[in-house]
Design an enzyme around this catalytic site. Structure first.
Site, PDB file in Angstrom:
ATOM      1  N   SER A   1       0.757  -1.274   0.244  1.00 38.74           N
ATOM      2  CA  SER A   1       0.057  -0.017  -0.011  1.00 38.74           C
ATOM      3  C   SER A   1       0.885   1.198   0.127  1.00 38.74           C
ATOM      4  CB  SER A   1      -1.076   0.125   0.971  1.00 38.74           C
ATOM      5  OG  SER A   1      -1.922   1.021   1.326  1.00 38.74           O
TER       6      SER A   1
ATOM      7  N   CYS B   1     -12.367   0.354  17.169  1.00 42.63           N
ATOM      8  CA  CYS B   1     -13.018   1.262  17.854  1.00 42.63           C
ATOM      9  C   CYS B   1     -14.647   0.814  17.705  1.00 42.63           C
ATOM     10  CB  CYS B   1     -13.074   2.745  17.622  1.00 42.63           C
ATOM     11  SG  CYS B   1     -14.051   3.823  18.846  1.00 42.63           S
TER      12      CYS B   1
END
Length: 382
Positions: free
Chosen positions: A199, A327
């Site tokens: 990436s 999260c």
């Protein structure tokens, strides 16, 4: 407030030189790289040049490199594509409990599609045991997927030995190298790897562009359909500007990778030394392998302070760090990586990932260490 950014493992700022390399392909050379007219040929030339640059950097031929939208797509393309292509030989896949969710969630989907997945355990430093891998291999094992460098703790896996074992058994070996690219030399002419994911945004390139290395002998079913781009392996109009940016970022890191490695080691040592001086080594624990690791990722637990409290207080002080965990519904979950490493509850629930990059300075490390020590002492003494 000036932010001290210590979350380079999550993403890196795009370098001005990279932006400059990208801009012409938004304005002057905006043709579709698949078009046959002159505007298309200009764009196609840029894609070819970029592919050559990146392929040279990682030690493969240009034809073995497929551009994708990033590491997640590269991982999906590798796993789904290899599994489909090898399904006639078997449906058993091996991966590791500490993999990135781009691999773990793909494996979970493959299980729903009828494949069987073995999730290897790791030791307390995050490394697999080669004997565990050997014992997990079966006659119907078709694919092994193991990341090079863990994105949360920086631990490196024994890639050479894993690859040699996979080759000896005729098993396709995929490596998620998203956190490794630009931080450690990669030579695919020598590494026994069949598929490798990359990436750009982890090495000061743009977001939304990545690549997948596919060895010449590795068979892969297409993951996306709709066009003949990328030698019919990945349909879709080429993101010429981002590809040009990826190439420029690679050129820059290629010219100073050794110097960057030395800088990261120095920054890591400085952070640990300052925390030791300010807190004492009994107040924090470093997670991950002490030697087989990359220096730009430093995962530390402060048992007196929860991860959530530390990150919130750091944010208020203008310091960007991370938990390395997902999260969910506004509350931090304990990292699946630290769980797999079988660390104590106190260590798992107080871990913070600091990660450094080219923009990190010694002064920032000094300030951050003082802020951390102040937070720990304040909470501990309350």
């Amino acid at each position: 407030m000036t932010i001290i950014y210590l979350d380079y493992a999550a993403t890196t700022p795009v370098l001005p030189e990279v932006v400059d390399a990208m801009l012409p392909y938004f304005t002057s050379f905006y043709g579709n790289a698949s078009s046959t007219h002159s505007a298309g040929r200009e764009a196609r030339a840029a894609v070819h040049q970029a592919r050559d640059t990146i392929a040279s950097f990682i030690g493969c031929t240009s034809s073995q490199l497929v551009f994708t939208s990033g590491g997640t797509e590269s991982n999906n393309m590798a796993l789904f594509g290899a599994a489909a292509a090898q399904a006639g030989k078997g449906k058993h896949i091996i991966t590791v409990q500490t993999e990135h969710h781009a691999v773990l969630h793909t494996c979970e989907q493959l299980e729903r599609l009828g494949y069987e997945v073995t999730y290897l355990p790791v030791d307390t430093t995050g490394r697999i045991r080669l004997e565990d891998l050997q014992q997990a291999i079966r006659p119907d094992t078709i694919l092994i997927s193991i990341m090079y460098v863990n994105n949360e703790v920086g631990t490196m896996q024994p890639l050479q030995q894993i690859g040699e074992l996979a080759r000896s058994k005729g098993i396709i070996f995929h490596v998620d190298a998203v956190q490794a690219l630009g931080h450690i030399p990669i030579d695919l002419n020598r590494l026994p790897v069949d598929l490798m994911s990359f990436s750009a945004h982890k090495l000061h390139g743009p977001k939304g562009i990545g690549a997948l290395y596919i060895a010449k002998h590795a068979k892969l079913e297409p993951f996306m359909y709709g066009g003949n781009q990328e030698r019919k392996r990945r349909a879709g109009t080429e993101n010429t500007a981002a590809i040009a940016g990826f190439s420029k970022a690679v050129k820059i890191i290629d010219s100073n990778m050794y110097e960057m490695q030395q800088k990261m080691e120095k920054l890591r040592l400085e952070m640990v030394t300052r925390l030791d001086q300010l807190l004492g080594n009994e107040q924090f624990v470093i997670n991950g392998h002490p030697v087989e690791r990359l220096p730009h990722i430093l995962n530390i637990s402060f048992p007196a302070v929860s991860t959530e409290s530390m990150l919130m207080n750091l944010d208020l002080e203008g310091i960007a760090a991370a938990s390395g965990s997902a999260c969910t519904s506004g509350s931090l979950e304990v990292s699946h990586v630290l769980k797999a490493m079988q660390l104590s509850e106190a260590i798992m629930k107080s871990a913070v990932r600091f990660s450094f990059g080219s923009g990190t300075t010694s002064k920032e490390i000094e300030i951050a260490a003082h802020k951390i020590a102040t937070i720990v002492n304040r909470i501990r003494n309350n």
